[in-house]
Design a protein around this motif. Structure first.
Motif, short mmCIF file in Angstrom:
data_model
loop_
_atom_site.label_atom_id
_atom_site.label_comp_id
_atom_site.label_asym_id
_atom_site.label_seq_id
_atom_site.Cartn_x
_atom_site.Cartn_y
_atom_site.Cartn_z
N THR A 193 0.82 -1.21 0.00
CA THR A 193 0.00 0.00 0.00
C THR A 193 0.85 1.26 0.00
O THR A 193 0.63 2.18 -0.80
N MET A 194 1.84 1.32 0.88
CA MET A 194 2.67 2.53 0.99
C MET A 194 3.46 2.80 -0.28
O MET A 194 3.68 3.95 -0.66
N HIS A 195 3.88 1.74 -0.97
CA HIS A 195 4.70 1.91 -2.16
C HIS A 195 3.88 1.88 -3.45
O HIS A 195 4.44 1.92 -4.54
N GLY A 196 2.57 1.78 -3.32
CA GLY A 196 1.70 1.86 -4.49
C GLY A 196 1.87 0.72 -5.46
O GLY A 196 1.77 0.90 -6.69
N LEU A 313 9.37 -4.03 7.20
CA LEU A 313 9.41 -2.59 7.37
C LEU A 313 8.75 -2.15 8.68
O LEU A 313 7.82 -2.80 9.16
N GLY A 314 9.27 -1.03 9.21
CA GLY A 314 8.63 -0.36 10.33
C GLY A 314 8.20 1.04 9.94
O GLY A 314 7.20 1.56 10.43
N THR A 315 8.99 1.66 9.04
CA THR A 315 8.68 3.00 8.54
C THR A 315 9.03 3.08 7.07
O THR A 315 9.89 2.34 6.58
N THR A 316 8.39 3.99 6.38
CA THR A 316 8.74 4.29 4.99
C THR A 316 7.95 5.53 4.57
O THR A 316 7.23 6.11 5.36
N HIS A 317 8.11 5.91 3.31
CA HIS A 317 7.37 7.05 2.75
C HIS A 317 6.21 6.54 1.89
O HIS A 317 6.39 5.61 1.11
N PRO A 318 5.04 7.15 1.98
CA PRO A 318 4.01 6.85 0.99
C PRO A 318 4.47 7.34 -0.38
O PRO A 318 5.08 8.40 -0.50
N LEU A 319 4.20 6.56 -1.40
CA LEU A 319 4.68 6.88 -2.74
C LEU A 319 4.30 8.30 -3.17
O LEU A 319 5.13 9.02 -3.73
N HIS A 320 3.07 8.70 -2.89
CA HIS A 320 2.59 9.98 -3.41
C HIS A 320 2.65 11.10 -2.38
O HIS A 320 2.06 12.17 -2.59
N ALA A 321 3.36 10.87 -1.27
CA ALA A 321 3.49 11.93 -0.25
C ALA A 321 4.84 11.82 0.42
O ALA A 321 4.95 11.71 1.64
N GLN A 322 5.89 11.83 -0.40
CA GLN A 322 7.23 11.62 0.14
C GLN A 322 7.72 12.82 0.93
O GLN A 322 7.44 13.97 0.58
N GLY A 323 8.46 12.50 1.98
CA GLY A 323 9.08 13.53 2.79
C GLY A 323 10.47 13.86 2.31
O GLY A 323 10.85 13.53 1.17
N PRO A 324 11.26 14.51 3.14
CA PRO A 324 12.60 14.97 2.73
C PRO A 324 13.57 13.83 2.50
O PRO A 324 13.45 12.75 3.10
N ARG A 325 14.53 14.05 1.61
CA ARG A 325 15.60 13.08 1.38
C ARG A 325 16.37 12.84 2.68
O ARG A 325 16.57 13.75 3.47
N GLY A 326 16.80 11.62 2.85
CA GLY A 326 17.55 11.27 4.05
C GLY A 326 16.66 10.80 5.19
O GLY A 326 17.16 10.30 6.20
#
Length: 510
Positions: A193-196, A313-326
């Motif tokens: 889901t998170m990675h679409g 996984l425990g954390t990641t970025h949603p594909l369409h709502a990515q946060g800052p690099r790093g």
């Protein structure tokens, strides 16, 4: 709703029967073929006396048989124990004994040694061999595929034990993280889901299937009906070629894999135009490397964080709502995190300060198998798991890994995080890979030493590297010495092993 990973292939086969599910060097299989083959393995295990709840181990390089064995054991109701392929025979013997394994699947190259090892453990443990080689005292995997499919399908329950994944065992014996069906299937679903992920995805990966990241990369793709192109081992030129040849929409790897591809001559002619995103986990990723890969692939690189004790996984970025690099992103839905004060873990770290990352929720392990003392050290009564990672959180809630708590270098009373130095040095154009480790010093206790892999033809010197670091790091954080090496010691998943830097330096020096 699926009650466990045993239902992934039946579910996918019911929706995408004739669609290609898996591509390897020597075989292409549809979802229907994978489902049928794994059901025959389940029937064969039952016919050999493996009962639901017993442990079945899998120990080999990536191959189609590994995945069929994994899903077959799950369908039989067994508890699957994926074993790191880099473990020695003695270490595998310990795991088989500790997990009470009733059977172990293995590649032909290791089969003879495992026959000897299983003879020394107290329980009966069949050795089942992948490939066509006949090995005395073993069962040929191909004979399992001639067994009729299991007539009585095991019905998994969400809270039943599903897998026992052993940690790397850097100190003492490895510990077996016990995971429920709920934890594993939920990680698959949330990752997809998170990675679409969708049925249109074609995912190229060389991540080891026994590793939780590799396992989730494969099974979250199958859950969505996508195709997995699985490399037996990572090779940068081959990975670049396979992305273009198979029109991959995703590549999944660890930082060292991206660094190797970006520095390889094959990158010049590689076709990465089909990629819509990539993922990276396992270790902190230098922002300079992220930028270079995103610029070359013209697609986002999604960072993630996880561990064996989380089934992935425990954390990641949603594909369409990515946060800052790093950043490693935000917790998976349903998960909670807190940052504990480094001096007093009962208190939260101050706003903006680094603290130990604690996580709680449905993907956290039940316990370490048969080891209550080790469980109590990391898992409290409220369900909070101490991860051993130091992290900080920005004002928008995005998490950033600072480093592993145990890798911290203390020099003259100052705390130095190797990952911070590595991120700075990785930005140098003549540095392909770098790892920082501690070396003892009579005056300051420890000093930071940078182990550097130079680009081909580079004449970069130790002083130039130290001077470069001085432009970006406080004086106490700079490396005090540099060693040039031909490669860095890595785990089977490609993670750099900092604790082995000083031990392997003699064989790696250029």
């Amino acid at each position: 709703m699926l009650n466990g990973p045993a239902q992934v292939l039946p579910y996918a086969a019911s929706r995408f029967a004739d669609k290609t599910a898996l591509v390897t060097d020597d075989r292409t299989m549809t979802f229907a073929e994978l489902d049928a083959a794994s059901s025959r393995v389940a029937g064969a295990l039952h016919s050999r006396g493996v009962e639901p709840g017993q442990t079945v181990s899998v120990y080999s390089q990536n191959r189609w048989e590994w995945l069929v064995a994994y899903h077959g054991a799950l369908k039989a109701g067994a508890v699957v124990n994926p074993i790191n392929v880099m473990l020695t025979t003695d270490e595998v013997e310990y795991v088989l004994r500790d997990a009470h394994s009733a059977a172990v699947f293995v590649g032909a190259d290791q089969a003879g040694k495992l026959v000897e090892a299983t003879a020394r453990i107290p329980q009966q443990c069949d050795v089942i061999v992948f490939g066509s080689t006949e090995v005395p005292g073993t069962v040929a995997f191909r004979t399992l595929l001639d067994t009729p499919a299991d007539s009585v399908q095991h019905q998994p329950r969400l809270d039943d034990t599903c897998t026992i994944g052993y940690t790397s065992g850097t100190t003492g014996h490895p510990k077996g993280a016990v995971q429920s069906n709920r934890a594993v299937i939920q990680n698959f679903g949330l990752t997809a889901t998170m990675h679409g992920r969708t049925g249109a995805d074609i995912v190229v990966t060389a991540l080891p299937a026994p590793h939780v990241y590799g396992n989730v990369a494969i099974n979250s793709t199958w859950l969505a009906g996508g195709t997995v192109v699985l490399m037996e081992r990572f090779d940068p030129a081959a990975a670049l070629a396979w992305i273009g040849e198979h029109r991959a929409t995703m590549f999944e790897g660890v930082p060292a894999m991206y660094a190797a591809m970006l520095s390889h001559t094959a990158l010049d002619n590689a076709d990465l135009s089909s990629l819509t995103r990539s993922t990276v986990g396992g270790q902190t990723m230098p922002e300079a490397t992220i930028e270079r890969w995103e610029e070359r692939s013209d697609a986002p690189l999604i960072e993630l964080w996880g561990m064996t004790e989380l089934a992935g996984l425990g954390t990641t970025h949603p594909l369409h709502a990515q946060g800052p690099r790093g950043s490693i992103g935000i917790p998976l839905p349903g998960m909670e995190v807190r940052l504990a004060d480094l001096q007093d873990p009962t208190r939260d770290a101050a706003d903006g300060a680094a603290g130990e990352l604690l996580i709680r929720g449905p993907v956290v392990m039940k316990s370490y198998f048969g080891n209550e003392a080790a469980t109590r050290e990391v898992l409290d009564k409220s369900g909070w798991l101490r991860t051993g990672d130091v992290a900080r959180r920005d004002e928008n809630g995005f998490l950033f890994i600072v480093d592993r708590l145990k890798d911290m270098i203390i020099t003259g009373g100052y705390n130095i995080y190797p990952a911070e130095i590595e991120r700075v040095l990785s930005a140098h154009p003549d540095i392909v890979m770098v790892a920082v480790g501690a070396v003892p010093d009579e005056t300051k206790g420890e000093l930071a030493c940078a182990y550097v892999v130079r680009a081909d033809g580079s004449t970069l010197t130790e002083q130039e590297i130290i001077d470069f670091s001085a432009q970006h790091l406080a004086a106490y954080k700079r490396p005090r010495m540099v060693r040039f090496v031909g490669d860095l010691p890595k785990t089977s998943s490609g993670k750099i092993m900092r604790r082995k830097l000083s031990h392997t330096i003699a064989t790696l020096v250029q």
